[in-house]
Design a protein around this motif. Sequence first.
Motif, PDB file in Angstrom:
ATOM      1  N   PHE A  38      -7.026   8.225   5.945  1.00 11.78           N
ATOM      2  CA  PHE A  38      -7.503   8.450   7.072  1.00 11.78           C
ATOM      3  C   PHE A  38      -8.994   8.321   7.085  1.00 11.78           C
ATOM      4  CE2 PHE A  38      -4.481  12.206   7.940  1.00 11.78           C
ATOM      5  CZ  PHE A  38      -3.474  11.302   8.437  1.00 11.78           C
ATOM      6  N   ILE A  39      -9.661   8.812   5.740  1.00 10.01           N
ATOM      7  CA  ILE A  39     -11.181   8.755   5.524  1.00 10.01           C
ATOM      8  C   ILE A  39     -11.538   7.282   5.483  1.00 10.01           C
ATOM      9  CG2 ILE A  39     -12.955   8.991   3.849  1.00 10.01           C
ATOM     10  CD1 ILE A  39     -11.547  11.735   3.337  1.00 10.01           C
ATOM     11  N   GLU A  40     -10.904   6.298   4.639  1.00  8.04           N
ATOM     12  CA  GLU A  40     -10.978   5.023   4.667  1.00  8.04           C
ATOM     13  C   GLU A  40     -11.124   4.216   5.905  1.00  8.04           C
ATOM     14  OE1 GLU A  40      -9.057   0.913   2.204  1.00  8.04           O
ATOM     15  OE2 GLU A  40      -8.464   2.849   1.544  1.00  8.04           O
ATOM     16  N   ASN A  41      -9.907   4.339   6.347  1.00  8.96           N
ATOM     17  CA  ASN A  41      -9.592   3.912   7.838  1.00  8.96           C
ATOM     18  C   ASN A  41     -10.811   4.157   8.768  1.00  8.96           C
ATOM     19  OD1 ASN A  41      -7.376   2.411   7.020  1.00  8.96           O
ATOM     20  ND2 ASN A  41      -6.057   3.677   7.709  1.00  8.96           N
ATOM     21  N   MET A  42     -11.086   5.227   9.091  1.00 13.78           N
ATOM     22  CA  MET A  42     -12.163   5.787   9.821  1.00 13.78           C
ATOM     23  C   MET A  42     -13.354   5.313   9.634  1.00 13.78           C
ATOM     24  SD  MET A  42     -10.904   9.722  11.383  1.00 13.78           S
ATOM     25  CE  MET A  42     -11.016  10.606   9.610  1.00 13.78           C
ATOM     26  N   LYS A  43     -13.646   5.164   8.365  1.00 12.56           N
ATOM     27  CA  LYS A  43     -14.921   4.663   7.829  1.00 12.56           C
ATOM     28  C   LYS A  43     -15.004   3.226   8.494  1.00 12.56           C
ATOM     29  CE  LYS A  43     -16.568   7.505   3.998  1.00 12.56           C
ATOM     30  NZ  LYS A  43     -16.766   7.631   2.707  1.00 12.56           N
ATOM     31  N   LYS A  44     -13.949   2.450   7.863  1.00 14.41           N
ATOM     32  CA  LYS A  44     -13.944   1.101   8.244  1.00 14.41           C
ATOM     33  C   LYS A  44     -13.850   0.858   9.813  1.00 14.41           C
ATOM     34  CE  LYS A  44      -9.961  -1.118   8.317  1.00 14.41           C
ATOM     35  NZ  LYS A  44      -8.834  -1.812   8.196  1.00 14.41           N
ATOM     36  N   PHE A  45     -13.346   1.597  10.572  1.00 14.17           N
ATOM     37  CA  PHE A  45     -13.249   1.427  11.968  1.00 14.17           C
ATOM     38  C   PHE A  45     -14.546   1.413  12.666  1.00 14.17           C
ATOM     39  CE2 PHE A  45      -8.539   2.387  11.788  1.00 14.17           C
ATOM     40  CZ  PHE A  45      -8.171   1.249  11.719  1.00 14.17           C
ATOM     41  N   GLU A  47     -17.618   1.298  10.929  1.00 14.09           N
ATOM     42  CA  GLU A  47     -18.541   0.118  10.615  1.00 14.09           C
ATOM     43  C   GLU A  47     -17.982  -0.796  11.458  1.00 14.09           C
ATOM     44  OE1 GLU A  47     -17.823  -0.126   6.471  1.00 14.09           O
ATOM     45  OE2 GLU A  47     -18.362   1.744   5.844  1.00 14.09           O
ATOM     46  N   GLU A  48     -16.742  -1.342  11.521  1.00 16.77           N
ATOM     47  CA  GLU A  48     -16.461  -2.694  12.686  1.00 16.77           C
ATOM     48  C   GLU A  48     -16.721  -2.322  13.882  1.00 16.77           C
ATOM     49  OE1 GLU A  48     -12.543  -3.270  10.948  1.00 16.77           O
ATOM     50  OE2 GLU A  48     -13.054  -4.038   9.103  1.00 16.77           O
ATOM     51  N   LYS A  49     -17.043  -1.206  14.290  1.00 19.32           N
ATOM     52  CA  LYS A  49     -17.041  -0.919  15.750  1.00 19.32           C
ATOM     53  C   LYS A  49     -15.640  -0.953  16.632  1.00 19.32           C
ATOM     54  CE  LYS A  49     -22.152  -1.521  15.874  1.00 19.32           C
ATOM     55  NZ  LYS A  49     -22.312  -0.608  14.884  1.00 19.32           N
ATOM     56  N   ASP A  50     -14.627  -0.619  15.633  1.00 16.58           N
ATOM     57  CA  ASP A  50     -13.254  -0.919  16.299  1.00 16.58           C
ATOM     58  C   ASP A  50     -12.894   0.239  16.861  1.00 16.58           C
ATOM     59  OD1 ASP A  50     -10.700  -0.992  16.735  1.00 16.58           O
ATOM     60  OD2 ASP A  50     -10.150  -1.809  14.872  1.00 16.58           O
ATOM     61  N   LEU A  51     -13.468   0.793  18.197  1.00 19.95           N
ATOM     62  CA  LEU A  51     -13.264   1.964  18.768  1.00 19.95           C
ATOM     63  C   LEU A  51     -12.015   2.357  19.042  1.00 19.95           C
ATOM     64  CD1 LEU A  51     -16.316   2.212  21.007  1.00 19.95           C
ATOM     65  CD2 LEU A  51     -16.040   3.068  18.686  1.00 19.95           C
ATOM     66  N   GLU A  52     -11.184   1.388  19.472  1.00 16.77           N
ATOM     67  CA  GLU A  52      -9.742   1.679  19.892  1.00 16.77           C
ATOM     68  C   GLU A  52      -8.997   2.270  18.409  1.00 16.77           C
ATOM     69  OE1 GLU A  52      -5.552  -0.637  21.195  1.00 16.77           O
ATOM     70  OE2 GLU A  52      -7.515  -1.478  21.597  1.00 16.77           O
ATOM     71  N   ASN A  53      -9.059   1.596  17.442  1.00 24.08           N
ATOM     72  CA  ASN A  53      -8.226   2.082  16.197  1.00 24.08           C
ATOM     73  C   ASN A  53      -8.812   3.204  15.762  1.00 24.08           C
ATOM     74  OD1 ASN A  53      -6.100   0.467  15.733  1.00 24.08           O
ATOM     75  ND2 ASN A  53      -7.488  -1.304  15.415  1.00 24.08           N
ATOM     76  N   LEU A  54     -10.344   3.504  15.807  1.00 18.97           N
ATOM     77  CA  LEU A  54     -11.058   4.704  15.253  1.00 18.97           C
ATOM     78  C   LEU A  54     -10.351   5.877  16.092  1.00 18.97           C
ATOM     79  CD1 LEU A  54     -13.143   6.465  13.701  1.00 18.97           C
ATOM     80  CD2 LEU A  54     -14.624   5.759  15.526  1.00 18.97           C
ATOM     81  N   ALA A  55     -10.214   5.732  17.449  1.00 19.30           N
ATOM     82  CA  ALA A  55      -9.773   6.845  18.336  1.00 19.30           C
ATOM     83  C   ALA A  55      -8.301   7.121  17.683  1.00 19.30           C
ATOM     84  CB  ALA A  55      -9.740   6.525  19.862  1.00 19.30           C
ATOM     85  N   LYS A  56      -7.387   6.230  17.513  1.00 15.73           N
ATOM     86  CA  LYS A  56      -6.102   6.441  17.113  1.00 15.73           C
ATOM     87  C   LYS A  56      -6.031   7.179  15.601  1.00 15.73           C
ATOM     88  CE  LYS A  56      -4.103   2.423  19.412  1.00 15.73           C
ATOM     89  NZ  LYS A  56      -3.671   0.883  19.307  1.00 15.73           N
ATOM     90  N   GLU A  57      -7.039   6.586  14.714  1.00 15.14           N
ATOM     91  CA  GLU A  57      -6.893   7.196  13.380  1.00 15.14           C
ATOM     92  C   GLU A  57      -7.522   8.511  13.379  1.00 15.14           C
ATOM     93  OE1 GLU A  57      -5.778   6.571   9.499  1.00 15.14           O
ATOM     94  OE2 GLU A  57      -5.594   5.481  11.163  1.00 15.14           O
ATOM     95  N   ALA A  58      -8.457   8.976  14.481  1.00 15.84           N
ATOM     96  CA  ALA A  58      -8.817  10.230  14.601  1.00 15.84           C
ATOM     97  C   ALA A  58      -7.726  11.235  15.044  1.00 15.84           C
ATOM     98  CB  ALA A  58     -10.068  10.461  15.376  1.00 15.84           C
ATOM     99  N   HIS A  59      -6.924  10.781  16.137  1.00 16.74           N
ATOM    100  CA  HIS A  59      -5.971  11.413  16.601  1.00 16.74           C
ATOM    101  C   HIS A  59      -4.860  11.591  15.506  1.00 16.74           C
ATOM    102  CE1 HIS A  59      -2.625  12.657  19.478  1.00 16.74           C
ATOM    103  NE2 HIS A  59      -1.893  11.976  18.906  1.00 16.74           N
TER     104      HIS A  59
END
Length: 116
Positions: A38-45, A47-59
């Motif tokens: 979770f932590i790695e993915n949210m940081k990566k998303f 940084e990459e400004k990948d808001l769609e995947n950030l929203a999914k990972e946070a959910h």
Amino acid sequence: MEKENYPLDLGYLDDVAGGDIDFKKELVKIFLQQVPVFIENMKKFQEEKDLENLAKEAHTAKSSVLIFGMEETGANLKKIQLLAEENQTQQIPMLLEKSIRDMEEIILPLQHFMES
């Protein structure tokens, strides 16, 4: 420990597991495997400004932390999800930093629980 300074509460997990210690430990084991992802993915998303995947990972992370009674962290992850979905990035770094810190904080107590 004061609850506000310590985000972990195993009460809900106890209810979910129905007193089955093996099931409880299995849920903790899965969570301990998920937290670094979770932590790695949210940081990566972020940084990459990948808001769609950030929203999914946070959910997804939100659902997991709530099992461990981490209400404030769950609320922050929900905010991250909604802000990312609405493309409003200003508050996300602060909320993400706090959520990550909370998730990292419970790793050691959960590892101790697994050893008990």
